[in-house]
Design a protein around this motif. Sequence first.
Motif, PDB file in Angstrom:
ATOM      1  N   CYS A  44       0.821  -1.220   0.000  1.00 38.80           N
ATOM      2  CA  CYS A  44       0.000   0.000   0.000  1.00 38.80           C
ATOM      3  C   CYS A  44       0.849   1.261   0.000  1.00 38.80           C
ATOM      4  O   CYS A  44       0.452   2.276  -0.568  1.00 38.80           O
ATOM      5  N   ASN A  51      -4.468   1.089  -6.293  1.00 36.49           N
ATOM      6  CA  ASN A  51      -4.943  -0.011  -5.463  1.00 36.49           C
ATOM      7  C   ASN A  51      -4.863  -1.358  -6.183  1.00 36.49           C
ATOM      8  O   ASN A  51      -4.622  -2.381  -5.551  1.00 36.49           O
ATOM      9  N   GLU A  52      -5.064  -1.354  -7.482  1.00 31.52           N
ATOM     10  CA  GLU A  52      -5.014  -2.597  -8.241  1.00 31.52           C
ATOM     11  C   GLU A  52      -3.614  -3.208  -8.217  1.00 31.52           C
ATOM     12  O   GLU A  52      -3.450  -4.421  -8.037  1.00 31.52           O
ATOM     13  N   VAL A  73      -8.650  -7.870  -2.240  1.00 32.02           N
ATOM     14  CA  VAL A  73      -9.378  -6.670  -2.647  1.00 32.02           C
ATOM     15  C   VAL A  73      -8.818  -5.511  -1.841  1.00 32.02           C
ATOM     16  O   VAL A  73      -8.726  -5.585  -0.615  1.00 32.02           O
ATOM     17  N   GLY A  75      -9.352  -1.309  -1.526  1.00 38.14           N
ATOM     18  CA  GLY A  75     -10.170  -0.189  -1.977  1.00 38.14           C
ATOM     19  C   GLY A  75     -10.711   0.629  -0.826  1.00 38.14           C
ATOM     20  O   GLY A  75     -10.485   0.325   0.342  1.00 38.14           O
ATOM     21  N   GLU A  76     -11.448   1.666  -1.185  1.00 42.76           N
ATOM     22  CA  GLU A  76     -11.967   2.589  -0.186  1.00 42.76           C
ATOM     23  C   GLU A  76     -13.463   2.457   0.056  1.00 42.76           C
ATOM     24  O   GLU A  76     -13.961   2.892   1.070  1.00 42.76           O
ATOM     25  N   ASP A  77     -14.191   1.889  -0.872  1.00 45.77           N
ATOM     26  CA  ASP A  77     -15.645   1.870  -0.727  1.00 45.77           C
ATOM     27  C   ASP A  77     -16.201   0.619  -1.387  1.00 45.77           C
ATOM     28  O   ASP A  77     -16.513   0.621  -2.570  1.00 45.77           O
ATOM     29  N   PHE A  78     -16.309  -0.464  -0.627  1.00 46.89           N
ATOM     30  CA  PHE A  78     -16.864  -1.695  -1.168  1.00 46.89           C
ATOM     31  C   PHE A  78     -17.471  -2.527  -0.045  1.00 46.89           C
ATOM     32  O   PHE A  78     -17.183  -2.336   1.126  1.00 46.89           O
ATOM     33  N   LEU A  98      -8.466   2.999   3.751  1.00 48.16           N
ATOM     34  CA  LEU A  98      -8.169   1.965   2.767  1.00 48.16           C
ATOM     35  C   LEU A  98      -8.419   0.599   3.395  1.00 48.16           C
ATOM     36  O   LEU A  98      -7.789   0.241   4.390  1.00 48.16           O
TER      37      LEU A  98
END
Length: 105
Positions: A44, A51-52, A73, A75-78, A98
């Motif tokens: 990170c 992010n990928e 995975v 990410g910030e919003d999932f 994150l």
Amino acid sequence: MADTEVKEQKEEPKKIVHTYPLVRHSDMAEETKAEIMELVVTACEKFSSNNEAAAKMVKDEMDKKLGPPFHVVVGEDFGFEISYECSNLLYMFFGGNLAIVIWKC
């Protein structure tokens, strides 16, 4: 005559950003969890704007160390709902907002 009034400045609430890893849920062994957290922090920080690429780095290293198939995975919003192999799930936060989920099927 000059206006010498002192205007009061309103202080905005300060946002606190946590830069340390925060484990939300894990059923991994402590040694494995600590090793994976170091790997996630490295990925990170190295790929802070991608992010990928961070997820790919973590997945590749996990597959080498513990055998495939790991899924990652970042990410910030999932949201997620998964089925996983016991003792192979890590859900953590890093850098404040994150989220990282790592699991093995």
